[in-house]
Design a protein around this motif. Structure first.
Motif, PDB file in Angstrom:
ATOM      1  N   PRO A 195       0.877  -1.157  -0.172  1.00  0.00           N
ATOM      2  CA  PRO A 195      -0.132   0.065  -0.076  1.00  0.00           C
ATOM      3  C   PRO A 195       0.871   1.242   0.160  1.00  0.00           C
ATOM      4  N   GLY A 196       0.566   2.252  -0.742  1.00  0.00           N
ATOM      5  CA  GLY A 196       1.154   3.456  -0.892  1.00  0.00           C
ATOM      6  C   GLY A 196       2.088   3.705  -2.074  1.00  0.00           C
ATOM      7  N   LYS A 197       3.158   4.745  -1.873  1.00  0.00           N
ATOM      8  CA  LYS A 197       4.160   4.980  -3.008  1.00  0.00           C
ATOM      9  C   LYS A 197       5.253   4.287  -2.553  1.00  0.00           C
ATOM     10  N   GLU A 198       5.996   4.190  -3.741  1.00  0.00           N
ATOM     11  CA  GLU A 198       7.304   3.652  -3.629  1.00  0.00           C
ATOM     12  C   GLU A 198       8.200   4.674  -2.621  1.00  0.00           C
ATOM     13  N   ASN A 199       8.810   3.982  -1.864  1.00  0.00           N
ATOM     14  CA  ASN A 199      10.061   4.676  -1.061  1.00  0.00           C
ATOM     15  C   ASN A 199      11.515   4.864  -1.710  1.00  0.00           C
ATOM     16  N   ALA A 200      12.244   5.711  -1.197  1.00  0.00           N
ATOM     17  CA  ALA A 200      13.535   5.981  -1.811  1.00  0.00           C
ATOM     18  C   ALA A 200      14.426   4.711  -1.912  1.00  0.00           C
ATOM     19  N   ASP A 201      14.231   3.912  -0.596  1.00  0.00           N
ATOM     20  CA  ASP A 201      15.153   2.613  -0.364  1.00  0.00           C
ATOM     21  C   ASP A 201      14.406   1.526  -0.737  1.00  0.00           C
ATOM     22  N   ASP A 202      13.363   1.703  -1.549  1.00  0.00           N
ATOM     23  CA  ASP A 202      12.927   0.449  -1.916  1.00  0.00           C
ATOM     24  C   ASP A 202      13.367  -0.615  -2.993  1.00  0.00           C
ATOM     25  N   LYS A 203      14.147   0.043  -3.745  1.00  0.00           N
ATOM     26  CA  LYS A 203      14.958  -0.882  -4.827  1.00  0.00           C
ATOM     27  C   LYS A 203      15.857  -1.599  -4.355  1.00  0.00           C
TER      28      LYS A 203
ATOM     29  N   HIS B 125      15.471 -19.783  -8.387  1.00  0.00           N
ATOM     30  CA  HIS B 125      15.168 -19.374  -9.762  1.00  0.00           C
ATOM     31  C   HIS B 125      13.763 -18.802  -9.525  1.00  0.00           C
ATOM     32  N   GLY B 126      13.335 -17.760 -10.106  1.00  0.00           N
ATOM     33  CA  GLY B 126      11.963 -17.170  -9.949  1.00  0.00           C
ATOM     34  C   GLY B 126      11.924 -15.529 -10.477  1.00  0.00           C
ATOM     35  N   SER B 127      10.876 -15.000 -10.044  1.00  0.00           N
ATOM     36  CA  SER B 127      10.568 -13.584 -10.125  1.00  0.00           C
ATOM     37  C   SER B 127      10.016 -12.791  -9.291  1.00  0.00           C
TER      38      SER B 127
ATOM     39  N   TYR C 267       2.655  -1.474  -6.208  1.00  0.00           N
ATOM     40  CA  TYR C 267       2.398  -0.421  -5.248  1.00  0.00           C
ATOM     41  C   TYR C 267       0.796   0.135  -5.448  1.00  0.00           C
ATOM     42  N   ILE C 268       0.022  -0.046  -4.544  1.00  0.00           N
ATOM     43  CA  ILE C 268      -1.645   0.227  -4.473  1.00  0.00           C
ATOM     44  C   ILE C 268      -1.941   1.325  -3.814  1.00  0.00           C
ATOM     45  N   ALA C 269      -3.096   2.041  -4.382  1.00  0.00           N
ATOM     46  CA  ALA C 269      -3.524   3.224  -3.720  1.00  0.00           C
ATOM     47  C   ALA C 269      -4.770   2.627  -2.596  1.00  0.00           C
ATOM     48  N   GLU C 270      -5.025   3.279  -1.522  1.00  0.00           N
ATOM     49  CA  GLU C 270      -6.027   2.834  -0.896  1.00  0.00           C
ATOM     50  C   GLU C 270      -7.494   2.218  -1.346  1.00  0.00           C
ATOM     51  N   ASN C 271      -7.684   2.429  -2.590  1.00  0.00           N
ATOM     52  CA  ASN C 271      -8.793   2.026  -3.191  1.00  0.00           C
ATOM     53  C   ASN C 271      -8.628   0.637  -3.996  1.00  0.00           C
ATOM     54  N   GLY C 272      -7.362   0.181  -3.960  1.00  0.00           N
ATOM     55  CA  GLY C 272      -6.921  -1.111  -4.374  1.00  0.00           C
ATOM     56  C   GLY C 272      -6.185  -0.903  -5.815  1.00  0.00           C
ATOM     57  N   VAL C 273      -6.138   0.201  -6.486  1.00  0.00           N
ATOM     58  CA  VAL C 273      -5.860   0.284  -7.798  1.00  0.00           C
ATOM     59  C   VAL C 273      -4.504   0.516  -7.870  1.00  0.00           C
ATOM     60  N   ILE C 274      -3.535  -0.157  -8.723  1.00  0.00           N
ATOM     61  CA  ILE C 274      -2.218  -0.082  -8.944  1.00  0.00           C
ATOM     62  C   ILE C 274      -1.910   1.299  -9.368  1.00  0.00           C
ATOM     63  N   LEU C 275      -0.854   2.063  -8.478  1.00  0.00           N
ATOM     64  CA  LEU C 275      -0.520   3.179  -8.842  1.00  0.00           C
ATOM     65  C   LEU C 275       0.376   3.218 -10.069  1.00  0.00           C
ATOM     66  N   GLU C 276       0.065   4.314 -10.992  1.00  0.00           N
ATOM     67  CA  GLU C 276       0.950   4.774 -12.101  1.00  0.00           C
ATOM     68  C   GLU C 276       2.215   4.539 -11.949  1.00  0.00           C
ATOM     69  N   ASP C 277       2.983   3.818 -12.797  1.00  0.00           N
ATOM     70  CA  ASP C 277       4.248   3.380 -12.816  1.00  0.00           C
ATOM     71  C   ASP C 277       4.308   2.601 -11.447  1.00  0.00           C
ATOM     72  N   GLY C 278       3.558   2.034 -10.833  1.00  0.00           N
ATOM     73  CA  GLY C 278       3.452   1.336  -9.424  1.00  0.00           C
ATOM     74  C   GLY C 278       3.928  -0.259  -9.636  1.00  0.00           C
ATOM     75  N   GLU C 279       4.415  -0.640 -10.629  1.00  0.00           N
ATOM     76  CA  GLU C 279       4.510  -2.166 -10.647  1.00  0.00           C
ATOM     77  C   GLU C 279       5.789  -2.347 -11.500  1.00  0.00           C
ATOM     78  N   TRP C 280       6.872  -3.116 -10.823  1.00  0.00           N
ATOM     79  CA  TRP C 280       8.040  -3.650 -11.641  1.00  0.00           C
ATOM     80  C   TRP C 280       8.139  -5.032 -11.129  1.00  0.00           C
ATOM     81  N   ARG C 281       9.227  -5.656 -11.982  1.00  0.00           N
ATOM     82  CA  ARG C 281       9.648  -7.159 -11.760  1.00  0.00           C
ATOM     83  C   ARG C 281      11.125  -7.436 -11.794  1.00  0.00           C
ATOM     84  N   LYS C 282      11.485  -8.242 -11.026  1.00  0.00           N
ATOM     85  CA  LYS C 282      12.907  -8.700 -11.202  1.00  0.00           C
ATOM     86  C   LYS C 282      12.834 -10.120 -11.255  1.00  0.00           C
ATOM     87  N   GLU C 283      13.544 -10.542 -12.092  1.00  0.00           N
ATOM     88  CA  GLU C 283      13.663 -12.091 -12.398  1.00  0.00           C
ATOM     89  C   GLU C 283      15.256 -12.349 -11.965  1.00  0.00           C
ATOM     90  N   PHE C 284      15.325 -13.818 -11.486  1.00  0.00           N
ATOM     91  CA  PHE C 284      16.703 -14.242 -11.267  1.00  0.00           C
ATOM     92  C   PHE C 284      16.718 -15.716 -11.500  1.00  0.00           C
TER      93      PHE C 284
END
Length: 119
Positions: A69-77, A95-97, A102-119
């Motif tokens: 919930p909420g916006k990305e913080n500076a240290d999140d990455k 192995h995985g991803s 990041y979602i708003a209070e109403n449950g909607v994914i925030l703009e530019d609020g999703e990313w992925r890391k595969e390993f």
């Protein structure tokens, strides 16, 4: 529900218990965790449903989806890179991803609020 799906769910529950201490220590708030192994992983690997063993006994990948919930913080990455390192270095998952949303209070994914890391 087939026994093969039960294996995937059992493994997801097992992995969840492995990562919860890290998540509780490093992530604030109400982070939701969804873990997915391929539904037919047991059949593909020839696993006997009555003896599903641990996912760690096999070379399998999982998807870990974190909803924050909420916006990305500076240290999140940095924190998420540490999480992936924890998974690999502590023999939790090789192995995985990891998908972060990041979602708003109403449950909607925030703009530019999703990313992925595969390993």
């Amino acid at each position: 529900m087939s026994n093969q799906v039960n294996i995937a769910k059992k493994w997801a529950k097992e992995l969840d218990s492995e990562i919860q201490p890290f998540l509780r220590k490093h992530f604030e708030g109400n982070t939701e965790v969804y873990i997915i192994f391929e539904d037919k992983v047991g059949k593909r690997l020839g696993i006997v449903p009555n003896d599903p063993k641990s996912y760690k006994d096999f070379d399998v990948a999982a998807t870990i989806h974190l909803t924050i919930p909420g916006k990305e913080n500076a240290d999140d990455k940095k924190l998420f890179n540490e999480f992936v390192s924890f998974l690999k270095n502590e023999d939790k998952l090789q192995h995985g991803s990891v998908i972060v949303a990041y979602i708003a209070e109403n449950g909607v994914i925030l703009e530019d609020g999703e990313w992925r890391k595969e390993f």
